[in-house]
Motif scaffolding. Structure first.
Motif, mmCIF file in Angstrom:
data_model
loop_
_atom_site.group_PDB
_atom_site.id
_atom_site.type_symbol
_atom_site.label_atom_id
_atom_site.label_comp_id
_atom_site.label_asym_id
_atom_site.label_seq_id
_atom_site.Cartn_x
_atom_site.Cartn_y
_atom_site.Cartn_z
ATOM 1 N N TYR A 21 0.830 -1.197 0.000
ATOM 2 C CA TYR A 21 0.000 0.000 0.000
ATOM 3 C C TYR A 21 0.875 1.261 0.000
ATOM 4 N N GLU A 25 0.476 1.902 -3.689
ATOM 5 C CA GLU A 25 -0.920 2.293 -3.489
ATOM 6 C C GLU A 25 -1.900 1.173 -3.821
ATOM 7 N N LEU A 26 -1.540 -0.056 -3.456
ATOM 8 C CA LEU A 26 -2.397 -1.212 -3.691
ATOM 9 C C LEU A 26 -2.773 -1.853 -2.366
ATOM 10 N N LYS A 27 -4.064 -2.136 -2.194
ATOM 11 C CA LYS A 27 -4.520 -2.891 -1.031
ATOM 12 C C LYS A 27 -4.615 -4.346 -1.459
ATOM 13 N N SER A 29 -4.714 -8.707 -0.133
ATOM 14 C CA SER A 29 -4.885 -9.759 0.863
ATOM 15 C C SER A 29 -3.785 -10.771 0.579
ATOM 16 N N ARG A 60 -5.222 -8.714 -5.146
ATOM 17 C CA ARG A 60 -5.459 -7.270 -5.105
ATOM 18 C C ARG A 60 -6.889 -7.020 -4.648
ATOM 19 N N LEU A 61 -7.056 -6.164 -3.642
ATOM 20 C CA LEU A 61 -8.379 -5.809 -3.140
ATOM 21 C C LEU A 61 -8.864 -4.495 -3.735
ATOM 22 N N SER A 62 -7.959 -3.556 -3.938
ATOM 23 C CA SER A 62 -8.327 -2.272 -4.523
ATOM 24 C C SER A 62 -7.087 -1.585 -5.054
ATOM 25 N N GLY A 63 -7.322 -0.544 -5.778
ATOM 26 C CA GLY A 63 -6.219 0.217 -6.361
ATOM 27 C C GLY A 63 -6.173 0.009 -7.863
ATOM 28 N N GLY A 64 -5.559 0.924 -8.536
ATOM 29 C CA GLY A 64 -5.424 0.820 -9.982
ATOM 30 C C GLY A 64 -4.228 -0.032 -10.330
#
Length: 86
Positions: A21, A25-27, A29, A60-64
């Motif tokens: 992150y 900038e990636l969330k 698991s 990847r949970l979120s982020g571009g």
């Protein structure tokens, strides 16, 4: 964290999620441990420093798109069919 040191009290998997992150900038698991490489089994020249590299498979949970930030020179995802060898 500057200097590449893990936060005290975080597991290796928790620290990976935190660093992804902060640096791309990636969330994510963390799914599981993928591999461990020891310096002695690589092409690094022998010296008094020793280390292990620990690799995790993550979802990847979120982020571009992954993108480098201040302490990162490259940020990419490997497709499942082209993962680096263990």
């Amino acid at each position: 964290m500057p200097g590449g040191f893990a936060d005290v009290g975080l597991s290796a998997a928790q620290n990976i999620a935190k660093e992804l992150y902060e640096e791309a900038e990636l969330k994510v698991s963390v799914r599981r441990l993928y591999g461990v490489r020891h310096k002695a089994g690589t092409s690094y020249s022998p010296d008094v420093r020793d280390f292990y590299k620990v690799f995790f498979l993550c979802d990847r949970l979120s982020g571009g798109e992954a993108r480098p930030r201040l302490e990162t020179s490259e940020a990419i995802f490997f497709p499942k069919d082209r993962l680096p060898p263990r």
